[in-house]
Write a protein that holds these residues in place. Sequence first.
Motif, PDB file in Angstrom:
ATOM      1  N   ALA A 161     -52.970 -61.380  -1.620  1.00 29.71           N
ATOM      2  CA  ALA A 161     -54.370 -60.635  -1.325  1.00 29.71           C
ATOM      3  C   ALA A 161     -54.354 -59.231  -1.315  1.00 29.71           C
ATOM      4  O   ALA A 161     -55.520 -58.587  -1.473  1.00 29.71           O
ATOM      5  CB  ALA A 161     -54.847 -61.272   0.062  1.00 29.71           C
ATOM      6  N   PHE A 208     -56.210 -63.842   3.560  1.00 27.47           N
ATOM      7  CA  PHE A 208     -56.860 -62.550   3.440  1.00 27.47           C
ATOM      8  C   PHE A 208     -56.099 -61.154   3.760  1.00 27.47           C
ATOM      9  O   PHE A 208     -56.325 -60.270   3.120  1.00 27.47           O
ATOM     10  CB  PHE A 208     -58.331 -62.590   3.879  1.00 27.47           C
ATOM     11  CG  PHE A 208     -58.322 -62.541   5.584  1.00 27.47           C
ATOM     12  CD1 PHE A 208     -58.397 -61.197   6.047  1.00 27.47           C
ATOM     13  CD2 PHE A 208     -58.126 -63.497   6.117  1.00 27.47           C
ATOM     14  CE1 PHE A 208     -58.346 -61.028   7.422  1.00 27.47           C
ATOM     15  CE2 PHE A 208     -58.372 -63.466   7.755  1.00 27.47           C
ATOM     16  CZ  PHE A 208     -58.228 -62.320   8.126  1.00 27.47           C
ATOM     17  N   ASP A 248     -58.130 -73.156  -0.334  1.00 26.02           N
ATOM     18  CA  ASP A 248     -58.789 -71.875  -0.504  1.00 26.02           C
ATOM     19  C   ASP A 248     -58.912 -71.352   0.795  1.00 26.02           C
ATOM     20  O   ASP A 248     -59.417 -71.910   1.626  1.00 26.02           O
ATOM     21  CB  ASP A 248     -60.119 -71.827  -1.436  1.00 26.02           C
ATOM     22  CG  ASP A 248     -60.300 -70.242  -2.056  1.00 26.02           C
ATOM     23  OD1 ASP A 248     -59.434 -69.744  -1.824  1.00 26.02           O
ATOM     24  OD2 ASP A 248     -61.276 -70.176  -2.269  1.00 26.02           O
ATOM     25  N   HIS A 270     -60.652 -68.259   3.579  1.00 24.10           N
ATOM     26  CA  HIS A 270     -61.824 -67.465   3.700  1.00 24.10           C
ATOM     27  C   HIS A 270     -61.475 -65.989   3.228  1.00 24.10           C
ATOM     28  O   HIS A 270     -60.389 -65.437   3.625  1.00 24.10           O
ATOM     29  CB  HIS A 270     -62.331 -67.660   5.149  1.00 24.10           C
ATOM     30  CG  HIS A 270     -63.815 -67.171   5.272  1.00 24.10           C
ATOM     31  ND1 HIS A 270     -63.806 -65.814   5.428  1.00 24.10           N
ATOM     32  CD2 HIS A 270     -64.959 -67.701   5.267  1.00 24.10           C
ATOM     33  CE1 HIS A 270     -65.362 -65.456   5.618  1.00 24.10           C
ATOM     34  NE2 HIS A 270     -65.779 -66.811   5.466  1.00 24.10           N
ATOM     35  N   GLN A 271     -62.426 -65.146   2.933  1.00 23.58           N
ATOM     36  CA  GLN A 271     -62.338 -63.956   2.551  1.00 23.58           C
ATOM     37  C   GLN A 271     -61.952 -63.004   3.771  1.00 23.58           C
ATOM     38  O   GLN A 271     -61.281 -61.944   3.560  1.00 23.58           O
ATOM     39  CB  GLN A 271     -63.462 -63.299   1.922  1.00 23.58           C
ATOM     40  CG  GLN A 271     -63.826 -63.995   0.566  1.00 23.58           C
ATOM     41  CD  GLN A 271     -62.515 -63.617  -0.512  1.00 23.58           C
ATOM     42  OE1 GLN A 271     -62.224 -62.616  -0.643  1.00 23.58           O
ATOM     43  NE2 GLN A 271     -62.333 -64.565  -1.134  1.00 23.58           N
ATOM     44  N   ARG A 321     -63.578 -74.047  -3.789  1.00 28.87           N
ATOM     45  CA  ARG A 321     -63.399 -72.420  -4.184  1.00 28.87           C
ATOM     46  C   ARG A 321     -64.570 -71.802  -3.001  1.00 28.87           C
ATOM     47  O   ARG A 321     -65.649 -72.380  -2.947  1.00 28.87           O
ATOM     48  CB  ARG A 321     -63.707 -71.917  -5.364  1.00 28.87           C
ATOM     49  CG  ARG A 321     -62.474 -72.306  -6.364  1.00 28.87           C
ATOM     50  CD  ARG A 321     -61.306 -71.549  -6.055  1.00 28.87           C
ATOM     51  NE  ARG A 321     -60.102 -71.529  -7.126  1.00 28.87           N
ATOM     52  CZ  ARG A 321     -60.155 -71.505  -8.284  1.00 28.87           C
ATOM     53  NH1 ARG A 321     -60.994 -70.385  -8.594  1.00 28.87           N
ATOM     54  NH2 ARG A 321     -59.069 -71.639  -8.928  1.00 28.87           N
ATOM     55  N   TYR A 322     -63.981 -70.757  -2.161  1.00 27.45           N
ATOM     56  CA  TYR A 322     -65.058 -70.053  -1.374  1.00 27.45           C
ATOM     57  C   TYR A 322     -65.694 -69.069  -2.354  1.00 27.45           C
ATOM     58  O   TYR A 322     -64.999 -68.525  -3.171  1.00 27.45           O
ATOM     59  CB  TYR A 322     -64.312 -69.242  -0.244  1.00 27.45           C
ATOM     60  CG  TYR A 322     -64.024 -70.038   0.875  1.00 27.45           C
ATOM     61  CD1 TYR A 322     -65.269 -70.005   2.003  1.00 27.45           C
ATOM     62  CD2 TYR A 322     -62.867 -70.556   1.451  1.00 27.45           C
ATOM     63  CE1 TYR A 322     -65.014 -70.548   3.023  1.00 27.45           C
ATOM     64  CE2 TYR A 322     -62.813 -71.282   2.557  1.00 27.45           C
ATOM     65  CZ  TYR A 322     -63.793 -71.261   3.412  1.00 27.45           C
ATOM     66  OH  TYR A 322     -63.752 -71.887   4.396  1.00 27.45           O
ATOM     67  N   ASN A 323     -66.843 -68.793  -2.045  1.00 29.58           N
ATOM     68  CA  ASN A 323     -67.506 -67.639  -2.797  1.00 29.58           C
ATOM     69  C   ASN A 323     -67.134 -66.414  -2.246  1.00 29.58           C
ATOM     70  O   ASN A 323     -67.401 -65.965  -1.149  1.00 29.58           O
ATOM     71  CB  ASN A 323     -69.108 -67.808  -2.694  1.00 29.58           C
ATOM     72  CG  ASN A 323     -69.823 -66.931  -3.349  1.00 29.58           C
ATOM     73  OD1 ASN A 323     -69.436 -65.835  -3.604  1.00 29.58           O
ATOM     74  ND2 ASN A 323     -71.052 -67.361  -3.981  1.00 29.58           N
ATOM     75  N   PRO A 324     -66.659 -65.274  -3.149  1.00 23.06           N
ATOM     76  CA  PRO A 324     -66.099 -64.018  -2.688  1.00 23.06           C
ATOM     77  C   PRO A 324     -67.313 -63.112  -2.103  1.00 23.06           C
ATOM     78  O   PRO A 324     -66.806 -62.175  -1.227  1.00 23.06           O
ATOM     79  CB  PRO A 324     -65.350 -63.362  -3.795  1.00 23.06           C
ATOM     80  CG  PRO A 324     -65.975 -64.182  -4.876  1.00 23.06           C
ATOM     81  CD  PRO A 324     -66.448 -65.544  -4.396  1.00 23.06           C
ATOM     82  N   THR A 375     -69.992 -65.124   1.517  1.00 20.69           N
ATOM     83  CA  THR A 375     -68.560 -65.846   1.924  1.00 20.69           C
ATOM     84  C   THR A 375     -68.473 -67.235   2.904  1.00 20.69           C
ATOM     85  O   THR A 375     -67.695 -67.858   3.126  1.00 20.69           O
ATOM     86  CB  THR A 375     -67.934 -64.965   2.928  1.00 20.69           C
ATOM     87  OG1 THR A 375     -68.601 -64.514   4.030  1.00 20.69           O
ATOM     88  CG2 THR A 375     -67.102 -63.672   2.077  1.00 20.69           C
ATOM     89  N   PRO A 427     -66.881 -62.849  -9.213  1.00 20.92           N
ATOM     90  CA  PRO A 427     -66.761 -61.887  -7.769  1.00 20.92           C
ATOM     91  C   PRO A 427     -67.945 -60.543  -7.844  1.00 20.92           C
ATOM     92  O   PRO A 427     -67.848 -60.166  -6.879  1.00 20.92           O
ATOM     93  CB  PRO A 427     -65.319 -61.286  -8.155  1.00 20.92           C
ATOM     94  CG  PRO A 427     -65.105 -61.186  -9.555  1.00 20.92           C
ATOM     95  CD  PRO A 427     -65.936 -62.527 -10.189  1.00 20.92           C
TER      96      PRO A 427
END
Length: 445
Positions: A76, A119, A163, A165-166, A203-206, A209, A248
């Motif tokens: 990360a 992260f 995956d 979290h951001q 997959r998380y959305n970057p 979030t 992204p």
Amino acid sequence: MKVKVLCRNPDDYVRETTRDIQRVPRNYDPTLHPFEVPREYTRALNATKMERLFAKPFVASLGGHRDGVSCLAKHAKSLSTVLSGACDGEVKVWNLSRRECLRTIPAHEGFVRAICSRFCGTSFFTVGDDKTVKQWRMEAPGYRVREEPLNTILGKAVYTGIDHHQSEGTFATCGQTVDIWDEQRTSPIRSFSWGVDSFSCVRYNPVETELLASCASDRSIVLYDMRESTPLKKVIMKLRSNTLCWNPMEAYNFTCSNEDYNLYTYDMRYLETPVTVHMDHVSAVLDVDYSPTGKEFVSASFDRTIRIFPKDKGHSREVYHTKRMQHVICVRWSADNKYVLSGSDEMNIRVWKANASEKLGVLTSREKAAVQYNQKLKAKFKNHPKVRRIAHHRHLPRDIFKQKRELRDMKEARRRKEQNVHKHSKPGSVPIVTEKEKHVVTVVE
């Protein structure tokens, strides 16, 4: 009375140092340069030829695994650190700048299905065929200290994806259900299911979030919101999707890799038809990952090649292959937008340049100016036949070349049949179905 005076500024023609090149005055009036376009065309043609001549994308091969590489993950925070998992349960931590393995961890019994970094970069998570989720320190343990996980969670079924979290201490896993976990708890805080046997990727959305997406075994792609108790909606396709990756830079766009040899870019707000269908592979596409700029993505396929696609183009701009590389299972784009990493069946991780002809190392100001000038020339004359032919030509292995030609003939035959059916039918009785609409069965909300 008007007086004209000559004015010469020494800064316009005097060199700053004796080592500097002489400054040459130039008048840019087009009437004084009638052969400027032919001259630029010749330069563009030569620049295109030189680009293909110096296109040597392969950088290095990282060997050390004793079984096929099943998953890759980026650190990360660190550009030079990469994590890899193999089919024999081993996880390796690599240093790309030194091209060496820093640690080897016997993490699982059976396949390592997925890896993700926390992260903050202090630890990473792995899931495997032994139904466990394990958290490991990113730093190596001290001398004669046994390698043990920070935390181990034993589940009820095999986990196939994970995956993180951001920005929060939560992560998502998928298997029989999609589960949301808190790092401080040993049971999921939320579980999602929608009548599906199993999931292959989550997959998380970057950007947004709180959003997630997963690929399911019933040929569907399911969207979730962590703030809701039920999934948002799903799109069912003709064949199963293996993995997906969010753009992204564009919050609502994602690209999925499919078993029908294609990749599909969707806008999650309009799932009825994909935004773009990306076609070039001749076998199932197994993995996909976006560049940090969001303008391109790289795909890995069962046909032993990796391809780089612009996000809004239907065909790839680059194809990479070697004689020894077998089925490519996983692929990642480095965070500095310079390299692409691929893991394949024959136990190697390969590092490629994202731009095949790019010169590595420090460039002088004159080299940078020459590169930018050549790029502008190639963009200006990209539609001229000679320039386009040289720029688009790629050498392919014989088997892939034959399969590509066979697929093209089959697609052309289907197109002719559809045209004949439409031509000899009653007007309006046979609807015209576009290429984008052919691959979507339905959207369920």
